[in-house]
Design an enzyme around this catalytic site. Sequence first.
Site, PDB file in Angstrom:
ATOM      1  N   PRO A  69      17.242 -67.002  25.976  1.00  7.95           N
ATOM      2  CA  PRO A  69      18.096 -67.518  24.893  1.00  7.95           C
ATOM      3  C   PRO A  69      18.122 -69.043  24.809  1.00  7.95           C
ATOM      4  O   PRO A  69      18.183 -69.602  23.711  1.00  7.95           O
ATOM      5  CB  PRO A  69      19.480 -66.958  25.242  1.00  7.95           C
ATOM      6  CG  PRO A  69      19.198 -65.725  26.025  1.00  7.95           C
ATOM      7  CD  PRO A  69      17.978 -66.052  26.834  1.00  7.95           C
ATOM      8  N   TYR A  70      18.075 -69.717  25.961  1.00  3.21           N
ATOM      9  CA  TYR A  70      18.098 -71.179  25.956  1.00  3.21           C
ATOM     10  C   TYR A  70      16.879 -71.737  25.215  1.00  3.21           C
ATOM     11  O   TYR A  70      16.997 -72.585  24.330  1.00  3.21           O
ATOM     12  CB  TYR A  70      18.134 -71.690  27.395  1.00  3.21           C
ATOM     13  CG  TYR A  70      18.064 -73.193  27.522  1.00  3.21           C
ATOM     14  CD1 TYR A  70      19.100 -74.004  27.061  1.00  3.21           C
ATOM     15  CD2 TYR A  70      16.961 -73.804  28.115  1.00  3.21           C
ATOM     16  CE1 TYR A  70      19.035 -75.388  27.180  1.00  3.21           C
ATOM     17  CE2 TYR A  70      16.893 -75.179  28.240  1.00  3.21           C
ATOM     18  CZ  TYR A  70      17.928 -75.962  27.772  1.00  3.21           C
ATOM     19  OH  TYR A  70      17.865 -77.330  27.886  1.00  3.21           O
ATOM     20  N   GLY A  71      15.698 -71.244  25.580  1.00  2.00           N
ATOM     21  CA  GLY A  71      14.475 -71.706  24.928  1.00  2.00           C
ATOM     22  C   GLY A  71      14.450 -71.356  23.453  1.00  2.00           C
ATOM     23  O   GLY A  71      14.005 -72.157  22.616  1.00  2.00           O
TER      24      GLY A  71
END
Length: 235
Positions: free
Chosen positions: A37-39
Amino acid sequence: MAAHGVKTLIYSSTCATYGEPEKMPITEETPQVPINPYGKAKKMAEDIILDFSKRSDMAVMILRYFNVIGSDPEGRLGESPRPELREHGRISGACFDAALGVIPGLKVKGTDYATADGTCIRDYIDVTDLVDAHVKALEKAEARKVGIYNVGTGKGRSVKEFVRACKEATGVDIKVDYFDRRPGDYAEVYSDPTKINRELNWTAQHTDLLDSLRIAWRWQKSHRSGYGPPLAMVL
């Protein structure tokens, strides 16, 4: 930002937008296929910025950070995440928390990756070099142009190698527990810094992992309660 007259945007992106590349090192042309999710969130922001830049005269620089470590050598700034973020923060913060006794030990997740020692390999960039990259990006930013750059050393180091260096830097035999892989982690990422060197005249200068950790440890020891009042005053 445009409505308020902002003319230059330096965006903090991440190597996590690349996901698990098929080959190393990572260049700015490496396909962006984020696996966590961060990327995905960072790539989404990049896409929005790139779309907006097509109809704007804003100067844009997108810097894709690799794994940031270290502290200001003069002792003015250091890493101090909010308490709720510490458990999921950077490995350097976890190592220092373990060395200080804030947590009982370090949790290393994943020892069966296709790497030399089974742990993840990352490109650790000193925060002092990262600051320098921002300064040079600001100097080179041009209206109606977009620059995209990886900010890394070009060298990968394993988690086990990092932990050994942290033990030496702190002088503490940190307790280490090994667990199964964490979902969304990739085995190996390190940068090809050729483009940023050629176009911004930037090269990482603080590439001694042990030295960076020693400087960061010095800050941690003298700021046990972060930027707040000393712990005794809190109590």
